[in-house]
Motif scaffolding. Sequence first.
Motif, PDB file in Angstrom:
ATOM      1  N   PRO A   1       0.790  -1.238   0.000  1.00 22.56           N
ATOM      2  CA  PRO A   1       0.000   0.000   0.000  1.00 22.56           C
ATOM      3  C   PRO A   1       0.822   1.290   0.000  1.00 22.56           C
ATOM      4  O   PRO A   1       0.438   2.269  -0.652  1.00 22.56           O
ATOM      5  N   SER A   2       1.947   1.323   0.694  1.00 19.51           N
ATOM      6  CA  SER A   2       2.747   2.546   0.717  1.00 19.51           C
ATOM      7  C   SER A   2       3.295   2.885  -0.667  1.00 19.51           C
ATOM      8  O   SER A   2       3.392   4.061  -1.040  1.00 19.51           O
TER       9      SER A   2
ATOM     10  N   PHE B   1      -2.225  -7.127   4.185  1.00 14.31           N
ATOM     11  CA  PHE B   1      -2.645  -5.910   3.494  1.00 14.31           C
ATOM     12  C   PHE B   1      -4.054  -6.119   2.946  1.00 14.31           C
ATOM     13  O   PHE B   1      -4.250  -6.794   1.940  1.00 14.31           O
TER      14      PHE B   1
ATOM     15  N   GLN C   1      -8.982  -2.702   1.819  1.00 13.10           N
ATOM     16  CA  GLN C   1      -9.228  -1.335   2.294  1.00 13.10           C
ATOM     17  C   GLN C   1      -7.926  -0.544   2.421  1.00 13.10           C
ATOM     18  O   GLN C   1      -7.908   0.666   2.195  1.00 13.10           O
ATOM     19  N   ASP C   2      -6.841  -1.224   2.751  1.00 13.66           N
ATOM     20  CA  ASP C   2      -5.537  -0.546   2.826  1.00 13.66           C
ATOM     21  C   ASP C   2      -5.158   0.012   1.457  1.00 13.66           C
ATOM     22  O   ASP C   2      -4.614   1.118   1.358  1.00 13.66           O
ATOM     23  N   TYR C   3      -5.445  -0.746   0.409  1.00 13.52           N
ATOM     24  CA  TYR C   3      -5.152  -0.287  -0.945  1.00 13.52           C
ATOM     25  C   TYR C   3      -6.106   0.829  -1.374  1.00 13.52           C
ATOM     26  O   TYR C   3      -5.691   1.792  -2.038  1.00 13.52           O
TER      27      TYR C   3
ATOM     28  N   ASP D   1      -7.498   2.958   0.644  1.00  8.60           N
ATOM     29  CA  ASP D   1      -7.054   4.144   1.388  1.00  8.60           C
ATOM     30  C   ASP D   1      -5.821   4.770   0.751  1.00  8.60           C
ATOM     31  O   ASP D   1      -5.592   5.982   0.874  1.00  8.60           O
ATOM     32  N   ALA D   2      -5.005   3.949   0.080  1.00 12.97           N
ATOM     33  CA  ALA D   2      -3.797   4.448  -0.595  1.00 12.97           C
ATOM     34  C   ALA D   2      -4.100   5.020  -1.975  1.00 12.97           C
ATOM     35  O   ALA D   2      -3.201   5.544  -2.640  1.00 12.97           O
TER      36      ALA D   2
END
Length: 370
Positions: free
Chosen positions: A20-21, A45, A48-50, A52-53
């Motif tokens: 994601p970062s 991961f 939702q983490d993706y 949000d990114a």
Amino acid sequence: MIIGVPKEIKNNEYRVGLVPSSVAELNAHGHKLVIEKNAGAEIGFADQDYIDAGAEICADARTVFEQAEMIIKVKEPQQQECAMLRPEQILFTYLHLAPDLNQTQALIKSGAVCIAYETVTDNNGQLPLLRPMSEVAGRMSIQAGAHALQKSNGGSGLLLAGVPGVAPANVVILGGGIVGSNAARMALGLGADVVILDKNINTLRRIDEQFCGRINTVYSSGESLKKYVVNADLVIGAVLIPGAAAPKLVSRKLIKQMKKGSAVVDVAIDQGGCFATSHATTHQDPTYIVDGIVHYCVANMPGDVALTAAQALNNVTLPYILKLADLGYRQALKQDKHLLNGLNICAGKVTIKEVAKAHGLNFSDPQQLI
């Protein structure tokens, strides 16, 4: 540019092409990211983490391949993935084409622009995108070897470190590069007796200095190879010829002369392996026995420590992905000769000499294709 990340489908491969970062960084540069559902779920991961990114989640790999102008993966594309590639689409991943004619032919047929992590170079003549996985695999090789030596796994029942009054195991490492030096670090830390064989005197000097003389360094010749392999409890195959098939250093005859219950770990298996008796295995079924010698030949070793490996891989691949996305592949390859060295197949042509030679195919100058 639209950048796509499918979920890895190789056996027990849990790494993901972009964490994601990295997605957030690419998104900040104005690029669109499409990620297959659950692509990073196995290593924590969530979709939702993706989101949000800044990424969009796709229901399946086909949608990712259809939308993306550049595909980012970890392992070489499987046949069903090769079939989804299209002309001018960029594929950036590990390829290891020299021992794999079927994949080479499928990528030629696709017409895609196939750039391999493992042949990108730097100003020091090193392979910066291979290095972190070599570090991981080198360290894992000793863990795998120690496990293979356990009696329940077909080994001799030897503890690498020994105990007071009982000698430690003899570990022989073929090759003093990144894999070999990391394997040596782990083996030495566990208390084993360690020998590294290499044909490069400067490499042996570096190893000697790095470990303050605590590791035996030996110039590799036919005689020295035989002497040390036959007496080894564990042999680590850590040789690499960039882009080419690994040399078969240890013959079947030599394997037969090893002590029964000894083990070999072939880290070079991605490039065909350096033991004559090697064939690729999986994390699901990692070992087999030939002539009483336990063989560990998993072709994606870092996939078993996928969280560490995915993060380490992203640390080095992200700048190159940004360059390809920001400039487009033609301009990026024209500006960066080291990235150009990563181009293996383009527009149905083989653009790396080692792969062309390995498969008896015509080599095309990459400069003329971009």
